[in-house]
Design a protein around this motif. Structure first.
Motif, PDB file in Angstrom:
ATOM      1  N   GLU A 196     -38.025  27.450  23.855  1.00  0.00           N
ATOM      2  CA  GLU A 196     -37.586  28.648  24.569  1.00  0.00           C
ATOM      3  C   GLU A 196     -37.118  29.721  23.571  1.00  0.00           C
TER       4      GLU A 196
ATOM      5  N   LYS B  52     -40.100  31.131  21.860  1.00  0.00           N
ATOM      6  CA  LYS B  52     -40.817  32.069  22.744  1.00  0.00           C
ATOM      7  C   LYS B  52     -40.161  33.445  22.659  1.00  0.00           C
TER       8      LYS B  52
ATOM      9  N   ARG C 153     -28.647  26.709  28.970  1.00  0.00           N
ATOM     10  CA  ARG C 153     -28.753  26.538  30.426  1.00  0.00           C
ATOM     11  C   ARG C 153     -27.350  26.443  31.011  1.00  0.00           C
TER      12      ARG C 153
END
Ligand code: 11C
Length: 342
Positions: free
Chosen positions: A216, A219, A241
């Motif tokens: 993530e 990205k 998260r």
């Protein structure tokens, strides 16, 4: 002009939002095909007062399809997009499958809609946490230049799918009832170790790469450079998260290349497409995930000059990860394609 449209992954969390957006925008649809894995085939879905039966997506599903929106996972995109292109469809892919392919445009309409024209059959929709950040930073990039971005994210469980939402809500009840919270899929479904998400913050979204960053985070780093079309941009990210259902929040430190006036920055953001400035410390106004949920815009606040670097800014950027972060961005691209063919 009306178009034959296919939605692949129609039963998923993003697919559901894509259908809502297509209906709300009155997208010019001639025929609609709802496709999914074999497991979800047969599901009935209402769209604009008509009931559709979801069919299994196969290479032959795309005959006659002109615009195909994919959100059924990277493997499905890799397997089926080449067939959809062969049948003449333009594909808008919500997965990671084509994003870094040099011949595939990676598009956030507020940033680089012109890239759509370069497509070879597929246009990639970026990762949700990247989309909201670049949408907010683009006006600053154009006006002042940006040299460095340091971002920490606070990401909603819906980014990991419907099962992760259930896991967070169930664990919350278990903790409140004095029981041990039972794990399911978080942080990463395919990995053996699970961590409690209820009343917690997990600094892992997706798998770790050899460099110590998660996928993530990588990205955000790679996609930001590609979308801004600037390899010199320095980007680092920590993705976390948190137990929020909808809406990713981001703390962003950004170094500009020129001196700036903070009032001018706020005016610029407030007047930029798709951006809503929510910034008034006196009335405790700033973006909140609970307010952003269900909305298409990117919300920006806590805009302030950094104390250690007068050319740097700190911002708080919030958006609905399933909407601007996925479905709405994809439908914006589809609308652009439709308008250019009308
Ligand atoms: C998350 N950003 O919040 C992820 C979900 O590459 O489209 C989106 C994954 C992707 O977990």
């Amino acid at each position: 002009t009306l178009f034959n449209v296919a939605v692949v992954g129609a039963t998923g969390a993003v697919g559901e939002q894509i259908l809502k957006q297509l209906a709300a925008r009155n997208f010019p649809i001639k025929e609609l095909k709802l496709l999914s894995s074999a497991r979800s085939a047969g599901t009935k879905i209402e769209f604009k007062g008509r009931t559709y039966t979801v069919e299994e997506a196969t290479p032959d599903s795309f005959k006659g399809v002109e615009i195909a929106l994919f959100s059924a996972g990277g493997d499905v995109s890799k397997a089926l997009i080449p067939h959809a292109i062969e049948h003449g469809a333009v594909c808008i892919d919500n997965t990671n499958a084509y994003r870094m392919d040099p011949t595939t445009p990676l598009v956030v309409p507020e940033v680089n809609i012109g890239k759509v024209a370069e497509h070879k059959g597929v246009i990639a929709n970026p990762n949700c946490s990247t989309i909201q950040m670049v949408a907010a930073l683009k006006p600053l990039y154009d006006r002042y230049g940006i040299s460095r971005i340091i971002v920490s994210t606070y990401q909603a469980v819906s980014g990991a799918g419907a099962r992760a939402i259930d896991e967070m809500l169930r664990q919350s009840k278990e903790v409140l009832a004095g029981n041990d919270p039972q794990p399911d899929i978080l942080p990463v479904g395919s990995l053996p170790v699970k961590h409690q998400i209820a009343f917690n913050a997990i600094p892992q979204i997706d798998k770790f790469q050899d460099n110590g960053f998660t996928l993530e985070e990588m990205k955000m780093i790679r996609e930001t450079k590609k979308i801004m079309d600037d390899d010199t941009l320095e980007v680092t990210a920590t993705c976390v998260r948190i137990p929020v259902v909808y809406g990713h929040s981001e703390s962003v430190y950004v170094e500009l290349k020129q001196d700036f006036d903070i009032g001018e920055i706020k005016t610029l953001l407030a007047g930029s497409p798709g951006i809503v400035l929510q910034d008034d410390p006196d009335s405790q106004l700033y973006p909140l995930a609970t307010d952003a949920a269900g909305k298409n815009e990117v919300f920006v606040g806590r805009v302030r000059r950094d104390l250690s670097n007068p050319r740097a800014l700190n911002l708080w950027i919030v958006s609905d990860n399933l909407l601007k972060g996925a479905a709405w961005n994809a439908v914006q691209i589809a609308e652009h394609i439709a308008a250019s063919r009308a």
